[in-house]
Design a protein around this motif. Sequence first.
Motif, PDB file in Angstrom:
ATOM      1  N   GLU A  84      -8.224   1.178  -4.547  1.00 38.62           N
ATOM      2  CA  GLU A  84      -7.476  -0.051  -4.250  1.00 38.62           C
ATOM      3  C   GLU A  84      -6.517  -0.411  -5.384  1.00 38.62           C
ATOM      4  O   GLU A  84      -5.453  -0.995  -5.146  1.00 38.62           O
ATOM      5  CB  GLU A  84      -8.457  -1.191  -4.006  1.00 38.62           C
ATOM      6  CG  GLU A  84      -9.245  -1.029  -2.702  1.00 38.62           C
ATOM      7  CD  GLU A  84     -10.299  -2.107  -2.523  1.00 38.62           C
ATOM      8  OE1 GLU A  84     -10.710  -2.338  -1.388  1.00 38.62           O
ATOM      9  OE2 GLU A  84     -10.713  -2.701  -3.552  1.00 38.62           O
ATOM     10  N   LYS A  85      -6.876  -0.013  -6.582  1.00 41.81           N
ATOM     11  CA  LYS A  85      -6.007  -0.277  -7.737  1.00 41.81           C
ATOM     12  C   LYS A  85      -4.831   0.699  -7.778  1.00 41.81           C
ATOM     13  O   LYS A  85      -3.728   0.346  -8.180  1.00 41.81           O
ATOM     14  CB  LYS A  85      -6.826  -0.169  -9.021  1.00 41.81           C
ATOM     15  CG  LYS A  85      -6.031  -0.444 -10.285  1.00 41.81           C
ATOM     16  CD  LYS A  85      -6.927  -0.326 -11.514  1.00 41.81           C
ATOM     17  CE  LYS A  85      -6.122  -0.557 -12.792  1.00 41.81           C
ATOM     18  NZ  LYS A  85      -6.994  -0.431 -14.002  1.00 41.81           N
ATOM     19  N   GLN A  86      -5.056   1.938  -7.326  1.00 40.03           N
ATOM     20  CA  GLN A  86      -4.048   2.986  -7.452  1.00 40.03           C
ATOM     21  C   GLN A  86      -3.077   3.038  -6.271  1.00 40.03           C
ATOM     22  O   GLN A  86      -1.939   3.484  -6.435  1.00 40.03           O
ATOM     23  CB  GLN A  86      -4.733   4.356  -7.586  1.00 40.03           C
ATOM     24  CG  GLN A  86      -5.541   4.536  -8.862  1.00 40.03           C
ATOM     25  CD  GLN A  86      -4.648   4.667 -10.079  1.00 40.03           C
ATOM     26  OE1 GLN A  86      -3.482   5.045  -9.999  1.00 40.03           O
ATOM     27  NE2 GLN A  86      -5.197   4.324 -11.247  1.00 40.03           N
ATOM     28  N   PHE A  87      -3.510   2.627  -5.081  1.00 39.64           N
ATOM     29  CA  PHE A  87      -2.695   2.772  -3.879  1.00 39.64           C
ATOM     30  C   PHE A  87      -2.382   1.416  -3.254  1.00 39.64           C
ATOM     31  O   PHE A  87      -3.217   0.494  -3.283  1.00 39.64           O
ATOM     32  CB  PHE A  87      -3.410   3.635  -2.836  1.00 39.64           C
ATOM     33  CG  PHE A  87      -3.591   5.070  -3.252  1.00 39.64           C
ATOM     34  CD1 PHE A  87      -2.559   5.988  -3.115  1.00 39.64           C
ATOM     35  CD2 PHE A  87      -4.799   5.500  -3.784  1.00 39.64           C
ATOM     36  CE1 PHE A  87      -2.721   7.304  -3.494  1.00 39.64           C
ATOM     37  CE2 PHE A  87      -4.967   6.818  -4.175  1.00 39.64           C
ATOM     38  CZ  PHE A  87      -3.926   7.726  -4.028  1.00 39.64           C
ATOM     39  N   THR A  88      -1.204   1.312  -2.656  1.00 38.22           N
ATOM     40  CA  THR A  88      -0.876   0.100  -1.901  1.00 38.22           C
ATOM     41  C   THR A  88      -1.545   0.113  -0.528  1.00 38.22           C
ATOM     42  O   THR A  88      -1.789  -0.938   0.049  1.00 38.22           O
ATOM     43  CB  THR A  88       0.643  -0.007  -1.706  1.00 38.22           C
ATOM     44  OG1 THR A  88       1.126   1.177  -1.051  1.00 38.22           O
ATOM     45  CG2 THR A  88       1.346  -0.154  -3.043  1.00 38.22           C
TER      46      THR A  88
END
Length: 368
Positions: A84-88
């Motif tokens: 969730e932090k790395q991808f939109t």
Amino acid sequence: MSLQVLTTVTQFLSGLTPQPPVSSAEYDGVEYAWKWFIFRPAIFKNEIFLLGGVLFYLAFFWLGSQSNASKANSWFKAHLPLYEKQFTSPTQGELTKDGYTDFFNFSTGRRLVASLHTIFTLRPRHDLLQYIYQVGWTLIDLNYAPKDEILLDFTLHSSTAIPDFVWALVVKGELLSIKKDRWDLTFTRTNELPALPSYVMVMSEYADVTDGILKIAGPLIEALKDPKVQPYFRSLSITDQPRTRPDYLPVPREKHVLLSLAALPPAHADITVPLVTAVFSLIDALEKVNFRPETKTKLKRVREDFLKNLKDEAEKEKREELADARAAAKKKAEDERIAGLSAAEQQKILDRERKRSIRKTQGKMVKK
């Protein structure tokens, strides 16, 4: 009510009344009786074993399927905050299930990464027969070692400035299987480096490629040195080539970063979070990799030579297909011509072909 009607009703009611249990004189085992119901366990010995087998199979199926689902879901939930932090568009919060051994997730929306496929391929713990086969085959073939695998397949954006090369870190115990399964790694040579943990080997096209990767792979190397990670790491590869040998043109041109892990116990699913985080950092730094001009020339030449060979193979196959088609058409025309001849002329042709065949056979025998 007439006597005849009364008699009919009495007979009908007597028919509904259950008969008293009758014990056979030949049966002397345990017996349970309740009104007209009699249960004699000794008569149903085979049925009891059959029922036990069915219940065991169902229990094996349920426990195995739950075990696989627990392995996949626990790992994914432990890494979901990182996704969730790395991808939109990381996920819908759950895995897609295909049967009882395969689970998937698709993530997208990140710099340099077009998509990430997270693929769980687990052993058939729900299928008793398949599981017994796998266990039995490991006793026959020492190289056969079925494992649970978690594969993170990062597809990089085609617009990136990342050079074309093939490079991998592989656990020593996985070298034999990965060389057999991965065609793209046939471009590489295998080496052992002091700068890396002792349980991994480098597969690289050229030393310059390895030097360039190691300059940006500090967090990855530190993560691999963690003794908790070691049992679950299998391989990490960066490749611009297909994993299976292409047999057609044009060859797909995609760059991938592939992280292969062994499935973790549900209670320790978060052990590989630092490793996956380090892989994201490695991808971000790949654009900084730069090789010497002669290395770039060699990498380019290897790919051009392969494409030339593939093109030659395709042209040769096409020529052979055309030759076969011409031969088939010629034979068909000859057969049609012969079919239009008289029976006597057809017989002469058959005799001539038979004599020619005999002479060829005799010639081969003389040569021997």
